[in-house]
Design a protein around this motif. Sequence first.
Motif, PDB file in Angstrom:
ATOM      1  N   GLN A 129       8.240  -3.797   4.126  1.00  0.00           N
ATOM      2  CA  GLN A 129       8.381  -3.016   4.954  1.00  0.00           C
ATOM      3  C   GLN A 129       7.961  -1.316   4.557  1.00  0.00           C
ATOM      4  N   ASP A 130       8.306  -1.143   3.320  1.00  0.00           N
ATOM      5  CA  ASP A 130       7.866   0.280   3.044  1.00  0.00           C
ATOM      6  C   ASP A 130       6.480   0.405   2.927  1.00  0.00           C
ATOM      7  N   ALA A 131       5.946  -0.662   2.277  1.00  0.00           N
ATOM      8  CA  ALA A 131       4.350  -0.497   2.165  1.00  0.00           C
ATOM      9  C   ALA A 131       3.597  -0.534   3.414  1.00  0.00           C
ATOM     10  N   HIS A 132       4.258  -1.159   4.509  1.00  0.00           N
ATOM     11  CA  HIS A 132       3.612  -1.337   5.916  1.00  0.00           C
ATOM     12  C   HIS A 132       3.920   0.296   6.507  1.00  0.00           C
ATOM     13  N   GLY A 133       5.013   0.806   6.281  1.00  0.00           N
ATOM     14  CA  GLY A 133       5.200   2.376   6.640  1.00  0.00           C
ATOM     15  C   GLY A 133       4.051   3.254   6.258  1.00  0.00           C
ATOM     16  N   VAL A 134       3.589   3.170   4.914  1.00  0.00           N
ATOM     17  CA  VAL A 134       2.726   3.940   4.302  1.00  0.00           C
ATOM     18  C   VAL A 134       1.405   3.441   4.909  1.00  0.00           C
ATOM     19  N   PRO A 162     -13.015   4.597   3.718  1.00  0.00           N
ATOM     20  CA  PRO A 162     -13.044   4.064   2.507  1.00  0.00           C
ATOM     21  C   PRO A 162     -12.016   4.413   1.443  1.00  0.00           C
ATOM     22  N   ASN A 163     -12.036   6.082   1.359  1.00  0.00           N
ATOM     23  CA  ASN A 163     -10.988   6.500   0.357  1.00  0.00           C
ATOM     24  C   ASN A 163      -9.597   6.037   0.754  1.00  0.00           C
ATOM     25  N   ALA A 164      -9.453   6.098   2.065  1.00  0.00           N
ATOM     26  CA  ALA A 164      -8.053   5.776   2.510  1.00  0.00           C
ATOM     27  C   ALA A 164      -7.631   4.434   2.094  1.00  0.00           C
ATOM     28  N   ILE A 165      -8.577   3.491   2.481  1.00  0.00           N
ATOM     29  CA  ILE A 165      -8.585   1.993   1.694  1.00  0.00           C
ATOM     30  C   ILE A 165      -8.109   1.924   0.280  1.00  0.00           C
ATOM     31  N   GLN A 166      -8.959   2.621  -0.532  1.00  0.00           N
ATOM     32  CA  GLN A 166      -8.830   2.664  -1.885  1.00  0.00           C
ATOM     33  C   GLN A 166      -7.304   3.180  -2.338  1.00  0.00           C
ATOM     34  N   SER A 167      -6.791   4.220  -1.620  1.00  0.00           N
ATOM     35  CA  SER A 167      -5.846   4.722  -1.863  1.00  0.00           C
ATOM     36  C   SER A 167      -4.537   3.631  -1.543  1.00  0.00           C
ATOM     37  N   LEU A 168      -4.693   3.203  -0.399  1.00  0.00           N
ATOM     38  CA  LEU A 168      -3.719   1.864   0.136  1.00  0.00           C
ATOM     39  C   LEU A 168      -3.750   0.756  -0.639  1.00  0.00           C
ATOM     40  N   ALA A 169      -4.508   0.614  -1.626  1.00  0.00           N
ATOM     41  CA  ALA A 169      -4.888  -0.775  -2.330  1.00  0.00           C
ATOM     42  C   ALA A 169      -3.349  -1.355  -2.832  1.00  0.00           C
ATOM     43  N   PRO A 170      -2.524  -0.451  -3.574  1.00  0.00           N
ATOM     44  CA  PRO A 170      -1.268  -1.155  -3.878  1.00  0.00           C
ATOM     45  C   PRO A 170      -0.273  -1.578  -2.442  1.00  0.00           C
ATOM     46  N   GLN A 383       5.871   6.373  -4.469  1.00  0.00           N
ATOM     47  CA  GLN A 383       4.585   5.939  -4.524  1.00  0.00           C
ATOM     48  C   GLN A 383       3.289   6.909  -4.539  1.00  0.00           C
ATOM     49  N   VAL A 384       3.477   7.880  -3.945  1.00  0.00           N
ATOM     50  CA  VAL A 384       2.422   9.061  -3.617  1.00  0.00           C
ATOM     51  C   VAL A 384       2.541   9.704  -5.193  1.00  0.00           C
ATOM     52  N   MET A 385       3.751   9.908  -5.649  1.00  0.00           N
ATOM     53  CA  MET A 385       3.750  10.634  -7.118  1.00  0.00           C
ATOM     54  C   MET A 385       3.003   9.490  -8.208  1.00  0.00           C
ATOM     55  N   SER A 386       3.391   8.274  -8.063  1.00  0.00           N
ATOM     56  CA  SER A 386       2.717   7.327  -8.897  1.00  0.00           C
ATOM     57  C   SER A 386       1.094   7.477  -8.917  1.00  0.00           C
ATOM     58  N   ASP A 387       0.493   7.410  -7.419  1.00  0.00           N
ATOM     59  CA  ASP A 387      -0.923   7.697  -7.364  1.00  0.00           C
ATOM     60  C   ASP A 387      -1.261   8.721  -7.607  1.00  0.00           C
ATOM     61  N   ALA A 388      -0.639  10.014  -7.617  1.00  0.00           N
ATOM     62  CA  ALA A 388      -1.074  11.572  -8.049  1.00  0.00           C
ATOM     63  C   ALA A 388      -1.274  11.253  -9.531  1.00  0.00           C
ATOM     64  N   ALA A 389      -0.296  10.490 -10.120  1.00  0.00           N
ATOM     65  CA  ALA A 389      -0.219  10.625 -11.776  1.00  0.00           C
ATOM     66  C   ALA A 389      -1.303   9.861 -12.057  1.00  0.00           C
ATOM     67  N   LYS A 390      -1.845   8.761 -11.424  1.00  0.00           N
ATOM     68  CA  LYS A 390      -3.095   8.096 -11.688  1.00  0.00           C
ATOM     69  C   LYS A 390      -4.250   8.774 -11.536  1.00  0.00           C
ATOM     70  N   THR A 391      -4.202   9.666 -10.272  1.00  0.00           N
ATOM     71  CA  THR A 391      -5.652  10.362  -9.967  1.00  0.00           C
ATOM     72  C   THR A 391      -5.820  11.265 -11.131  1.00  0.00           C
ATOM     73  N   GLN A 392      -4.619  12.023 -11.620  1.00  0.00           N
ATOM     74  CA  GLN A 392      -4.707  12.962 -12.708  1.00  0.00           C
ATOM     75  C   GLN A 392      -5.268  12.157 -14.118  1.00  0.00           C
ATOM     76  N   LYS A 393      -4.707  11.237 -14.236  1.00  0.00           N
ATOM     77  CA  LYS A 393      -4.969  10.451 -15.628  1.00  0.00           C
ATOM     78  C   LYS A 393      -6.501   9.982 -15.512  1.00  0.00           C
ATOM     79  N   ASP A 394      -6.858   9.536 -14.240  1.00  0.00           N
ATOM     80  CA  ASP A 394      -8.293   9.116 -14.244  1.00  0.00           C
ATOM     81  C   ASP A 394      -9.260  10.248 -14.662  1.00  0.00           C
TER      82      ASP A 394
END
Length: 546
Positions: A129-134, A162-170, A383-394
């Motif tokens: 449900q949370d994933a669908h909301g995102v 394309p970028n939206a799909i990539q960010s929504l992969a999880p 989830q956004v913070m987690s994705d931001a952390a991955k973006t920073q790390k990459d």
Amino acid sequence: MIDPNIALATQTPKPLDPIASISGLMSLRDLGSQIALRNAQTQQASQVAAENAALAEQKNRDLADQNTIQGLEKDPGAYADIHSGDPAKIGQRLGGLVQPKTVQAVQDYVNKQIEQKATLDTSTLKNQQDAHGVVAKTVDSLDQMKAADGTPDFDRINEQLPNAIQSLAPELRILGIDPAQVAKSIHTEDDWNVIKGRVAGLGALTDTALARKGENAKALQAQAAATESTAKGAEAQANADLASYKLNLMKGAGQGDPAARAAQVKGMSIFAGHPQEAQDAADAGEAAYQAALKSSDPTTAADKAQAAVKDVADRLRAFSPGVTAGKVNEAKVMIPVEAQAAAAKANAEIGPHVNEQVQTQQRLAALSPDAFAGIVNASERNQVMSDAAKTQKDYSDALNKTQTLLSTINAAQKGNKAAPAIIPIEQVQSVLSNGRVNRQELQAVSSNAGSIIDRLEGKVNGLVSGQPIPADILRDTASLASIQQQAAQRSYQTGLSNLKMRGADISKISPPPIAGMPHVTSKAQFDALPSGTLYTEDDGNQYRKP
């Protein structure tokens, strides 16, 4: 004289030939049979034609129903109502548009899907449900991109998709969708409406499954409460019966009549429908009573008799699950068992990578105060913070790998003779390998990337570890590393844009520190940097030299 009226000769009448008569009769019957057969064949042909016409008409109606339902897929509101499983909503959307049997078939199918989804544990459904909301929020953001005439601006949508799909992969994987199978471009409004409709339908399906699971949980709780109440009532009645039995024994009622005492035991509610157990209890109670009377007072004898009857009653209750406290407890824990299993699974999965992720998010929060405060939903914010952390790390990993190499190459090109010796050939091959993997991404940054990769592939493969690196390879490696830095920065900016679309304030997200990145405080230092080099200034921001 001969009378002219008298015939001179007569012909004797002959009887009918029976064979000829039968033959004629058979001919008539055969003709009748043929006529009847032709009539039957004509009637059968008419019936078959009517049946075929009816089948064709039914097939056309079924096909029309199918087209109608497929058409509603382009209406997110209609598709959500249909997948809600609510008969009233389904009837409102389909009633009068399709056949009643189709309405029922759709309702049965949707309910089957809901029931199947409701078999998932609550935590999984909540995650979905949370994933669908995102996902729905991202789709809604893309849907806001309109052309001047109010139609979807597919140029802008396809640029972001394309970028939206990539960010929504999880989130897509949580929903059971393979991100690689999602269309990366949309060209018609119908296709876009179908995507919106499917997203709305999936959300309604998940919401209904979660709600239905909650209703089932409430029903189980009510059932457990009713079972507990029944058990308590039965236990109270049993205790009252035993107390009455003991009181009557103490009063001496029926003291001289074992049959009366046995009748009282058999009348106890706990023994209803169990005559053998009732007789056993009566016999045990009587034996205990009589034995105790010989050596103790009537009160003690009554206690012994009551205990004997209660022992048989307890053993009977052990075989009557509906009224035992143990079974009541089982019913009461049916609900939290799922939560306990989910908690155990979560605890088992907490490992170093989870702790590292938490620490990364903490560092990110320190670097970017209040950048995520605008995201109300806690799950989505995490989830956004987690994705931001991955973006920073990459970004940090990509730049750290190339920055050290660039600094060493720069020193070598400026005459430091030791510098080429400390650049292992494997490091150059690693840069080349990364370039091959991300060739398309690098070429999007620089059209020279392909030719540089081709040149290096031909030269580096002939070198061995420890061999001095020629100046032309150093030059090409530095160019490729610089292009990789630009690609990493571009990818980082794209990642920030995705975070912004999901509610993060990217103006408050500071870029990660890069080891070995030059810090420029004067024009001379700036002039000394090779073209394309990333550097920082006193304001802490990163810049690239043209």
